[in-house]
Motif scaffolding. Structure first.
Motif, PDB file in Angstrom:
ATOM      1  N   TYR A 163     -45.719  43.068 -57.741  1.00 59.73           N
ATOM      2  CA  TYR A 163     -44.445  42.874 -56.718  1.00 59.73           C
ATOM      3  C   TYR A 163     -43.274  42.280 -57.237  1.00 59.73           C
ATOM      4  O   TYR A 163     -43.588  40.981 -57.803  1.00 59.73           O
ATOM      5  N   GLY A 165     -40.735  41.593 -55.931  1.00 58.19           N
ATOM      6  CA  GLY A 165     -40.078  40.245 -54.996  1.00 58.19           C
ATOM      7  C   GLY A 165     -40.343  38.752 -55.572  1.00 58.19           C
ATOM      8  O   GLY A 165     -39.360  38.273 -55.778  1.00 58.19           O
ATOM      9  N   SER A 238     -37.884  39.156 -48.180  1.00 61.13           N
ATOM     10  CA  SER A 238     -37.725  40.449 -48.573  1.00 61.13           C
ATOM     11  C   SER A 238     -38.955  41.156 -48.462  1.00 61.13           C
ATOM     12  O   SER A 238     -39.945  40.657 -48.039  1.00 61.13           O
ATOM     13  N   GLY A 239     -38.805  42.459 -48.596  1.00 59.89           N
ATOM     14  CA  GLY A 239     -40.167  43.266 -48.528  1.00 59.89           C
ATOM     15  C   GLY A 239     -40.171  44.234 -47.204  1.00 59.89           C
ATOM     16  O   GLY A 239     -40.901  45.356 -47.549  1.00 59.89           O
ATOM     17  N   GLU A 240     -39.927  43.633 -46.019  1.00 58.73           N
ATOM     18  CA  GLU A 240     -40.246  44.594 -44.904  1.00 58.73           C
ATOM     19  C   GLU A 240     -38.959  43.952 -43.777  1.00 58.73           C
ATOM     20  O   GLU A 240     -38.521  42.770 -44.092  1.00 58.73           O
ATOM     21  N   PRO A 241     -39.111  44.582 -42.737  1.00 59.81           N
ATOM     22  CA  PRO A 241     -38.194  44.159 -41.776  1.00 59.81           C
ATOM     23  C   PRO A 241     -38.432  42.970 -41.019  1.00 59.81           C
ATOM     24  O   PRO A 241     -39.641  42.460 -41.088  1.00 59.81           O
ATOM     25  N   ASP A 262     -31.965  37.294 -44.814  1.00 57.73           N
ATOM     26  CA  ASP A 262     -32.648  38.550 -45.082  1.00 57.73           C
ATOM     27  C   ASP A 262     -32.157  39.136 -46.601  1.00 57.73           C
ATOM     28  O   ASP A 262     -31.119  39.147 -46.353  1.00 57.73           O
ATOM     29  N   CYS A 263     -32.937  39.501 -47.232  1.00 54.19           N
ATOM     30  CA  CYS A 263     -32.462  40.211 -48.371  1.00 54.19           C
ATOM     31  C   CYS A 263     -33.693  41.540 -49.155  1.00 54.19           C
ATOM     32  O   CYS A 263     -34.692  41.462 -48.484  1.00 54.19           O
ATOM     33  N   GLY A 264     -33.179  42.133 -49.918  1.00 60.26           N
ATOM     34  CA  GLY A 264     -34.022  43.074 -50.634  1.00 60.26           C
ATOM     35  C   GLY A 264     -34.288  44.600 -50.083  1.00 60.26           C
ATOM     36  O   GLY A 264     -33.842  44.861 -49.097  1.00 60.26           O
ATOM     37  N   THR A 265     -33.908  45.228 -51.183  1.00 53.96           N
ATOM     38  CA  THR A 265     -34.102  46.851 -51.040  1.00 53.96           C
ATOM     39  C   THR A 265     -35.264  47.431 -51.595  1.00 53.96           C
ATOM     40  O   THR A 265     -36.217  47.589 -50.914  1.00 53.96           O
ATOM     41  N   ALA A 267     -37.905  47.770 -55.153  1.00 61.52           N
ATOM     42  CA  ALA A 267     -38.374  47.371 -56.571  1.00 61.52           C
ATOM     43  C   ALA A 267     -37.355  47.829 -57.873  1.00 61.52           C
ATOM     44  O   ALA A 267     -36.980  47.441 -58.615  1.00 61.52           O
ATOM     45  N   MET A 284     -27.467  41.565 -43.574  1.00 63.78           N
ATOM     46  CA  MET A 284     -27.466  41.732 -44.995  1.00 63.78           C
ATOM     47  C   MET A 284     -26.008  42.106 -45.344  1.00 63.78           C
ATOM     48  O   MET A 284     -25.617  43.242 -45.035  1.00 63.78           O
ATOM     49  N   ASP A 331     -34.995  54.972 -46.203  1.00 63.31           N
ATOM     50  CA  ASP A 331     -34.847  53.796 -45.300  1.00 63.31           C
ATOM     51  C   ASP A 331     -33.791  54.151 -44.320  1.00 63.31           C
ATOM     52  O   ASP A 331     -33.111  55.020 -44.665  1.00 63.31           O
ATOM     53  N   ILE A 353     -32.451  46.445 -42.531  1.00 63.13           N
ATOM     54  CA  ILE A 353     -32.891  47.857 -42.902  1.00 63.13           C
ATOM     55  C   ILE A 353     -34.093  47.849 -41.717  1.00 63.13           C
ATOM     56  O   ILE A 353     -34.940  47.127 -41.682  1.00 63.13           O
ATOM     57  N   ARG A 356     -38.639  52.630 -43.067  1.00 65.01           N
ATOM     58  CA  ARG A 356     -38.526  53.969 -43.617  1.00 65.01           C
ATOM     59  C   ARG A 356     -38.499  55.180 -42.568  1.00 65.01           C
ATOM     60  O   ARG A 356     -39.312  54.822 -41.661  1.00 65.01           O
ATOM     61  N   LYS A 453     -47.038  42.695 -46.974  1.00 63.80           N
ATOM     62  CA  LYS A 453     -46.120  43.201 -46.007  1.00 63.80           C
ATOM     63  C   LYS A 453     -47.076  43.672 -44.998  1.00 63.80           C
ATOM     64  O   LYS A 453     -48.256  44.252 -45.096  1.00 63.80           O
TER      65      LYS A 453
END
Ligand code: 8LQ
Length: 473
Positions: A163, A165, A238-241, A262-265, A267, A284, A331, A353, A356, A453
């Motif tokens: 992961y 993250g 991060s990782g999920e809404p 909140d962050c992350g898009t 990997a 974000m 997404d 985000i 998906r 997640k």
């Protein structure tokens, strides 16, 4: 001008003025039109580099008749064909293990990581020493923007294996001069131990998924500990809404007495923090000078105007080992360009985000995201903390059922309270989502909690039928 070169070569000793909210004031606050001009120049650099170093991009762009030097505007860049996850997998299957989009000699690889999925061929990330340092610098910069400072303790409460993250949070914290604590997650009993360690270390920052932060709070309470006692200032997720969903964000902020960022898009896009809120700005921000993000129409892969919805397409401006150039995420989000409270002049994803596009389902013509159901439930008093979404994708229309836990307090009040709660859930789902769902209330702690997640959607016609009968509907 602050450092902004390709390839980047950040000064490892650089720190901004301690009183500055910005790591790189110019890059973060410049006129967005000026920034766009510089981004176009940077795109040309990255494309020329990728073309020279990778058969993958040579093939792709030769077929499309596109050359780096022809990109003069951001609109020109929209002609560049997108990269899909499947293409990366195919490239790695044919050219194992890193694919023919690896743009550095294998001997330069400093870290190997991989995707966390359990189905299909995993994707390998080969990250050079140079990129590792760049990622650390990028993340330190963004974490500075969250309000974390040198000397702060940062507790990484996520799985430290397949992961990105956890690793991204760790190296950002290290570069920022924090006391980095790679605690991890996922082993039996680890959440209870996290409660003990958090009480001992009192970290300023905690990194996890939003679902795991809720889980951790539940376990803390079981252990008789109020999560506020951890003294956390910033929870970055991060990782999920979740981190940009008001009901979830506010609930977590309340439980911990801390700020949620909140962050992350993805990997593949590490430095994945390039979409991240800041100490003063919710949702974000798109840190466009690190990774250039287009929110695009999923059919045409062209940008939609600000204010509209689309799928993010990402382009690395600072990576040299496996640069992603127009990688399509699949997404959905919407973006805006407004004055941001923190003064950064980036576009913003006000609701983060959503999830998906593939996870979206249609109920009687309405598009529904699993995250929207979580949003409704988390906003209701009496919700027990977990749920399942059962979709029957059988006939001409999808049908939706939701199994939602009630909490102990509601349980103590007896069956009438549970029934009333079920009616409230049904009414709220119908009001907010515009769809009718079969709601079945279930006992507290019916569903397992996640240390990663959340996976809540069950695609099952038979289960749907049996719930429908149970409810007499
Ligand atoms: N995804 C990731 N971050 C999200 C967020 N903040 N909000 C909504 N959805 C999000 C290593 C980082 O955590 C990024 C990451 O999770 O990468 P993965 O494991 O490759 O998963 C990528 C997917 O997670 C995205 O496409 C989003 O659907 C979701």
């Amino acid at each position: 001008m602050e450092e902004w070169n390709f390839p980047p070569n950040y000064n490892k000793d650089y720190f901004p003025d301690p009183n500055s909210p910005y790591w790189f004031r110019d890059r973060e606050t410049m006129d967005p039109e000026k920034r766009d001009e510089l981004i176009v120049a940077r795109i040309r650099d990255v494309m020329a580099y990728a073309y020279d170093h990778s058969p993958f991009y040579q093939r792709k762009w030769d077929e499309a008749g596109i050359k780096a030097k022809d990109i003069r505007t951001l609109a020109d860049f929209e002609e560049v064909p997108v990269v899909t996850k499947q293409e990366l997998r195919d490239s790695q299957a044919k050219n194992p293990p890193f694919g023919d989009y690896l743009c550095c000699p294998e001997s330069d690889i400093h870290h190997i990581h991989g995707t966390s999925g359990t189905t299909g061929r995993p994707t390998a990330f080969g990250i050079s020493r140079r990129d590792w340092d760049t990622i650390a610098n990028n993340h330190a910069r963004i974490m500075w923007g969250m309000g974390l400072r040198p000397g702060d303790t940062v507790f990484v409460a996520a799985i430290l294996s397949l992961y990105m993250g956890s690793w991204g949070a760790l190296i950002g914290a290290e570069r920022l001069g924090c006391k980095a604590f790679p605690f991890g997650a996922g082993a039996p009993g680890m959440t209870a131990r996290a409660v003990t360690w958090l009480g001992m270390m009192k970290p300023a920052g905690l990194y996890s998924t939003p679902s795991y932060a809720l889980r951790l709070a539940e376990v803390a309470r079981e252990e008789g500990v109020d999560p506020k006692e951890f003294g956390i200032k910033v929870l970055f997720f991060s990782g999920e809404p979740g981190g940009s969903i008001p009901s979830i964000r506010d609930k977590i902020q309340d439980i911990y007495g801390a700020k949620v960022v909140d962050c992350g898009t993805m990997a593949e896009l590490t430095p994945w923090m390039h979409a991240s809120g800041s100490a003063d700005t919710e949702g974000m921000l798109l840190w466009q000078d690190i990774v250039y993000t287009e929110v695009a129409d999923p059919n045409t892969n062209r940008r939609v105007p600000y204010g509209e919805q689309g799928t993010p397409i990402y382009t690395h401006l600072e990576r040299t080992s496996q640069p992603m150039i127009r990688m399509v995420s699949g997404d959905l989000t919407h973006w805006v360009m407004e004055d941001n409270p923190c003064g950064r002049t980036y576009p913003r994803l006000p609701k983060g985000i959503y999830g998906r596009i593939d996870d979206m389902f249609q109920i009687r013509g309405e598009n529904v995201y699993p995250s929207a159901i979580a949003e409704v439930l988390e906003g209701l008093a009496g919700y027990g903390g977990e749920h399942r979404i059962i979709i029957s994708r059988g006939g001409s229309m999808d049908e939706l059922a939701v199994q939602a836990e009630f909490d102990q307090e509601t349980a103590n009040k007896g069956p009438d309270a549970v029934k009333a709660m079920g009616e409230r859930v049904e009414a709220e789902l119908s009001r907010v989502l515009g769809v009718r769902a079969r709601v079945v209330m279930v006992e507290p702690d019916t569903f397992p909690r996640t240390d990663f997640k959340a996976q809540r959607v069950v695609d099952d016609r038979d289960l749907y039928q049996s719930l429908n009968q149970k409810r007499g509907g």
